[in-house]
Design a protein around this motif. Structure first.
Motif, PDB file in Angstrom:
ATOM      1  N   ALA A 116     -61.117  -5.595  17.333  1.00 34.29           N
ATOM      2  CA  ALA A 116     -61.439  -7.027  17.365  1.00 34.29           C
ATOM      3  C   ALA A 116     -60.573  -7.674  18.437  1.00 34.29           C
ATOM      4  O   ALA A 116     -59.382  -7.384  18.534  1.00 34.29           O
ATOM      5  CB  ALA A 116     -61.185  -7.673  16.006  1.00 34.29           C
ATOM      6  N   LEU A 117     -61.178  -8.541  19.247  1.00 41.91           N
ATOM      7  CA  LEU A 117     -60.415  -9.175  20.319  1.00 41.91           C
ATOM      8  C   LEU A 117     -60.989 -10.537  20.656  1.00 41.91           C
ATOM      9  O   LEU A 117     -62.169 -10.808  20.407  1.00 41.91           O
ATOM     10  CB  LEU A 117     -60.366  -8.290  21.560  1.00 41.91           C
ATOM     11  CG  LEU A 117     -61.658  -7.963  22.322  1.00 41.91           C
ATOM     12  CD1 LEU A 117     -61.315  -7.451  23.717  1.00 41.91           C
ATOM     13  CD2 LEU A 117     -62.468  -6.893  21.598  1.00 41.91           C
TER      14      LEU A 117
ATOM     15  N   GLU B 261     -51.052  -7.956  21.149  1.00 39.92           N
ATOM     16  CA  GLU B 261     -51.797  -6.702  20.998  1.00 39.92           C
ATOM     17  C   GLU B 261     -51.195  -5.917  19.852  1.00 39.92           C
ATOM     18  O   GLU B 261     -50.010  -5.594  19.869  1.00 39.92           O
ATOM     19  CB  GLU B 261     -51.722  -5.908  22.306  1.00 39.92           C
ATOM     20  CG  GLU B 261     -52.721  -4.766  22.403  1.00 39.92           C
ATOM     21  CD  GLU B 261     -52.687  -4.117  23.790  1.00 39.92           C
ATOM     22  OE1 GLU B 261     -53.750  -3.793  24.312  1.00 39.92           O
ATOM     23  OE2 GLU B 261     -51.581  -3.951  24.352  1.00 39.92           O
ATOM     24  N   ARG B 262     -51.985  -5.634  18.839  1.00 39.44           N
ATOM     25  CA  ARG B 262     -51.548  -4.831  17.685  1.00 39.44           C
ATOM     26  C   ARG B 262     -52.432  -3.599  17.603  1.00 39.44           C
ATOM     27  O   ARG B 262     -53.661  -3.695  17.780  1.00 39.44           O
ATOM     28  CB  ARG B 262     -51.653  -5.635  16.388  1.00 39.44           C
ATOM     29  CG  ARG B 262     -50.876  -6.943  16.393  1.00 39.44           C
ATOM     30  CD  ARG B 262     -49.387  -6.715  16.358  1.00 39.44           C
ATOM     31  NE  ARG B 262     -48.659  -7.968  16.416  1.00 39.44           N
ATOM     32  CZ  ARG B 262     -48.394  -8.738  15.373  1.00 39.44           C
ATOM     33  NH1 ARG B 262     -48.815  -8.377  14.167  1.00 39.44           N
ATOM     34  NH2 ARG B 262     -47.717  -9.862  15.510  1.00 39.44           N
ATOM     35  N   SER B 263     -51.824  -2.465  17.325  1.00 37.95           N
ATOM     36  CA  SER B 263     -52.598  -1.232  17.246  1.00 37.95           C
ATOM     37  C   SER B 263     -52.246  -0.483  15.966  1.00 37.95           C
ATOM     38  O   SER B 263     -51.096  -0.528  15.496  1.00 37.95           O
ATOM     39  CB  SER B 263     -52.335  -0.348  18.468  1.00 37.95           C
ATOM     40  OG  SER B 263     -50.969   0.029  18.549  1.00 37.95           O
TER      41      SER B 263
ATOM     42  N   LEU C 267     -55.323  -8.647  30.359  1.00 35.54           N
ATOM     43  CA  LEU C 267     -54.556  -8.857  29.132  1.00 35.54           C
ATOM     44  C   LEU C 267     -54.067 -10.293  28.989  1.00 35.54           C
ATOM     45  O   LEU C 267     -53.693 -10.706  27.888  1.00 35.54           O
ATOM     46  CB  LEU C 267     -53.349  -7.915  29.097  1.00 35.54           C
ATOM     47  CG  LEU C 267     -53.646  -6.426  28.943  1.00 35.54           C
ATOM     48  CD1 LEU C 267     -52.364  -5.615  28.985  1.00 35.54           C
ATOM     49  CD2 LEU C 267     -54.386  -6.151  27.634  1.00 35.54           C
ATOM     50  N   GLU C 268     -54.075 -11.071  30.057  1.00 41.18           N
ATOM     51  CA  GLU C 268     -53.553 -12.440  30.005  1.00 41.18           C
ATOM     52  C   GLU C 268     -54.383 -13.287  29.043  1.00 41.18           C
ATOM     53  O   GLU C 268     -55.582 -13.471  29.228  1.00 41.18           O
ATOM     54  CB  GLU C 268     -53.575 -13.050  31.407  1.00 41.18           C
ATOM     55  CG  GLU C 268     -52.796 -14.344  31.520  1.00 41.18           C
ATOM     56  CD  GLU C 268     -52.691 -14.816  32.951  1.00 41.18           C
ATOM     57  OE1 GLU C 268     -53.456 -15.731  33.324  1.00 41.18           O
ATOM     58  OE2 GLU C 268     -51.867 -14.270  33.709  1.00 41.18           O
ATOM     59  N   GLY C 269     -53.727 -13.805  28.011  1.00 39.46           N
ATOM     60  CA  GLY C 269     -54.411 -14.648  27.028  1.00 39.46           C
ATOM     61  C   GLY C 269     -55.191 -13.873  25.981  1.00 39.46           C
ATOM     62  O   GLY C 269     -55.919 -14.471  25.181  1.00 39.46           O
ATOM     63  N   LEU C 270     -55.045 -12.549  25.944  1.00 41.47           N
ATOM     64  CA  LEU C 270     -55.823 -11.715  25.021  1.00 41.47           C
ATOM     65  C   LEU C 270     -55.088 -11.524  23.704  1.00 41.47           C
ATOM     66  O   LEU C 270     -53.882 -11.279  23.676  1.00 41.47           O
ATOM     67  CB  LEU C 270     -56.080 -10.341  25.654  1.00 41.47           C
ATOM     68  CG  LEU C 270     -56.721  -9.283  24.744  1.00 41.47           C
ATOM     69  CD1 LEU C 270     -58.157  -9.666  24.397  1.00 41.47           C
ATOM     70  CD2 LEU C 270     -56.683  -7.911  25.398  1.00 41.47           C
ATOM     71  N   THR C 271     -55.823 -11.642  22.616  1.00 40.56           N
ATOM     72  CA  THR C 271     -55.352 -11.236  21.301  1.00 40.56           C
ATOM     73  C   THR C 271     -56.265 -10.110  20.831  1.00 40.56           C
ATOM     74  O   THR C 271     -57.490 -10.288  20.771  1.00 40.56           O
ATOM     75  CB  THR C 271     -55.405 -12.394  20.291  1.00 40.56           C
ATOM     76  OG1 THR C 271     -54.587 -13.474  20.770  1.00 40.56           O
ATOM     77  CG2 THR C 271     -54.901 -11.952  18.930  1.00 40.56           C
TER      78      THR C 271
END
Length: 695
Positions: A303-304, A314-316, A363-367
């Motif tokens: 999910a993003l 960023e969680r994995s 990745l900038e601004g990505l959750t």
């Protein structure tokens, strides 16, 4: 006097070395001898890691479809209890050892139901050491299992089975093996209850369970396993506090919870499944280990969402186990995103000739929450922080590339508009990155020690000793004049700023670099900014904010702290950023008694009241106390004695104990979202003492 002597520490060594010198550690002795090999450390992190091992076993049951409720309790006597309503640990006899399943699980390393025996399709506890390690590092562990209409129980003392004659780890203990029946229950009732007391012979005295970490981990797990309720009770205080966590929305709801700033896109779900072949050792009919090809299934669910901000969250996870240091699944995710954007941008005119986007731009601004599930993943170490299964990277890359490219090239009007805005943001980030790199390269071409390369308003120090030197960032030119006379020019440098600098929490990197005050600060510190910041290149050992002791000064300190936290965070993490504490009042004594200074400074209103009362009670006369409105009201001697001289001054170190909490606070106070900040101010208004307002 001679100081030459030899000191030999430790046991005396013998030249003889034979088999008798070899130490064989049996069973759980190795865990107690080298606990850090299994739990990483014996401080709070190790204590929490033991709790995760027990909770993860219960979560694995829920993940397999058995049980939907887990209770965790912290008691005042130092014990921790974990209860589930799943299948319960097996109580029958394991044929090879002749021991019950419960005793095998808690006393044998690398034993359990997660080694491909068909009990779990995917699990987090994979090395078979979790429960046994916790048992070895506990002064007492009690386990109860409901199965087959009976309640079975067993107790252990530092890994050895036996029976306690009373409550707590200090009760009399009789060694002895064997699982015993202690009660009856409904035949349909199943589950496991574990209570243990961490061994204080192993863990450091100041190691304490963190309720915040426990609740954070429980909340995270409830997102990852929709429908699972985790109830946490803290009974260490006078009144037990219980928090129940349950989320039906899964990782989409998790992303919504983690997102900072205004959303640019909706929440996307990238799903897929594939298989790969892995060569693993397997026992043959005679119990001998042979190599065999095994077909593995990999399930990917990601999910993003992108926001208008610049930070990346960023969680994995692998089988709901967090992998904070990433691994092959994260590598595949990021590689797939780069390929998807490259493919989508090829069909547009957004990129100019010679331009390209990189992982950092995307990745900038990505959750994002990246989850994969597979049987028997290969982790790098027992702490499971990095996934190492090689084929996962290739499969995740293919799934992400396909799914994300479909979104970016969608023909549906609403989706196409959203995707276009996202690609515009990524291209803008690419151009900002190139501009920032050009800026850094231009700065590197200059000699940082030459005055011509530094702002002319900088009053540098003579010393080149990076450990001793200090940079004062001073509010206003008027204070600069006084500070110039008050400083020790040997090791104290001054950089004036004009009022309030740019709020970099709201601004882009390009806007920050264009701002004269921010650019000057970064240039003077001399270690770069952002991800390229190199603390070893910093020209000063201490950075000290020196502003007036009023609301404007507090705002300036907050803005400076935001700049350092966002773009020079290693300086804050290293404890090298400070705030000067100038006095608020000065008492001039007219008849000081022996041993008393002529001038007394106070730094807060309560201190001012106490000082006035003490002087009056002692009969010491003083002139009308002076109230400083700003640094410019002090003369050079006063500023040196109270604020700049290391022998007398008071500094507040700006620390970074919890990066996530600090980032959330900066976003709340300085970010683009107005509504949460307004709520915070309104709530705080009711707690404000109006008498403290400086009018």
């Amino acid at each position: 006097m001679s100081t030459n002597r030899t000191v030999q520490e430790g046991p005396e060594l013998s030249a003889a070395y034979g088999a008798k010198n070899l130490l064989v550690l049996e069973g759980l002795e190795a865990v107690r001898k080298r606990p850090a090999m299994y739990i990483g450390t014996t401080d709070t992190r190790g204590l929490m890691h033991c709790l995760w091992e027990i909770i993860d076993n219960a979560v694995d049951e829920a993940l397999a479809g058995f049980g939907d409720h887990i209770d965790v309790r912290l008691d005042a006597d130092g014990s921790i209890s974990v209860r589930d309503v799943a299948r319960g640990i097996p109580v029958d006899t394991e044929p090879r050892t002749g021991l019950s399943g419960v005793e095998v699980v808690f006393t044998k390393l690398h034993a359990g139901g997660k080694f491909g025996a068909g009990s779990y399709a995917a699990a987090g506890g994979l090395h078979g050491v979790g429960a046994s390690v916790v048992n070895a590092l506990s002064s007492r562990l009690d386990v109860e299992v409901d199965r087959g209409g009976k309640t079975w129980a067993m107790s252990f003392r530092r890994g050895h089975p036996g029976i306690f004659a009373g409550e707590g780890p200090d009760a009399p203990f009789t060694p002895g093996s064997g699982l015993r029946v202690v009660g009856k229950t409904a035949r349909s009732a199943t589950g496991t209850r574990i209570r243990y007391w961490p061994d204080r012979q192993i863990f450091l005295k100041d190691a304490q369970l963190s309720l915040d970490q426990l609740l954070g981990r429980a909340r995270q797990t409830s997102f990852l396993v929709p429908g699972l309720t985790i109830e946490v009770t803290d009974a260490r205080g006078e009144v037990p506090q219980t928090t129940a966590l349950r989320h039906e929305g899964g990782i989409s709801e998790f992303v919504d919870f983690l997102t900072e700033g205004s959303p640019l896109t909706g929440i996307l779900r990238l799903r897929g499944a594939d298989s790969f072949t892995e060569t693993v050792p397997m026992p043959d009919a005679h119990g001998q280990m042979i190599s065999a090809e095994v077909e593995r299934r990999l399930d990917v669910d990601i999910a993003l969402r992108w926001s208008t901000g610049y930070d990346t969250v960023e969680r994995s996870f692998v089988n709901i186990i967090a992998t904070p240091k990433g691994g092959t699944h994260v590598q595949g995710f990021e590689r797939g995103m780069v390929r998807a954007f490259a493919k989508a941008l090829d069909g547009t005119r957004l990129l100019r000739s010679g331009e390209e986007v990189t992982k950092e731009d995307i990745l900038e601004g990505l959750t994002a929450v990246v989850t994969v599930r597979l049987p028997e993943p290969q982790f790098e170490g027992q702490t499971k922080e990095v996934l190492g299964t090689p084929p996962v990277a290739r499969l995740v890359t293919r799934i992400v590339e396909t799914e994300l490219a479909d979104y970016l090239t969608a023909t549906k009007a609403s989706t196409r508009q959203e995707a276009r805005a996202l690609m515009d943001k990524v291209v803008t980030a690419s151009r900002t990155r190139v501009a920032a790199r050009a800026h850094r390269e231009n700065q590197r071409r200059k000699n940082a020690l030459e005055s011509s390369s530094l702002p002319p308003k900088l009053k540098d120090c003579r010393s080149s000793d990076g450990e001793r030197s200090e940079l004062f960032i001073v509010e206003g030119d008027s204070a600069l004049g006084t500070a110039s006379r008050a400083r020790n020019s040997e090791f104290q440098a001054l950089l004036p700023i004009r009022g309030k600098i740019l709020n970099v929490q709201k601004a882009s990197l390009g806007d920050m670099l264009k701002n004269a005050e921010c650019a000057a600060i970064i240039q003077v510190v001399g270690a770069g900014s952002g991800k390229s910041f190199d603390i070893d290149q910093a020209r000063y050992g201490k950075i000290i904010f020196m502003a007036d002791a009023d609301s404007d000064g507090a705002h300036i300190r907050c803005l400076l702290a935001t700049l350092f936290f966002r773009y020079m965070r290693p300086m804050v993490a290293a404890g090298r950023v400070f705030s000067a504490v100038p006095p608020l009042h000065r008492f001039e004594l007219t008849n000081p008694k022996r041993g008393m200074e002529r001038y007394i400074y106070t730094y807060s209103d309560p201190e001012y009241q106490r000082t006035m009362a003490q002087l009056t009670s002692k009969g010491v006369h003083f002139k009308e106390p002076q109230r400083y409105k700003g640094l410019g009201e002090m003369d050079a001697d006063q500023l040196a004695d109270t604020t700049m001289d290391p022998r007398h001054r008071l500094l507040r170190r700006i620390t970074l104990d919890d990066a996530e909490s600090a980032a959330a606070t900066f976003e709340l106070l300085m970010g683009s979202e107005v509504a949460p900040r307004k709520d915070f101010i309104v709530q705080g208004a009711y707690q404000l003492d109006e008498d403290r307002i400086d009018v």
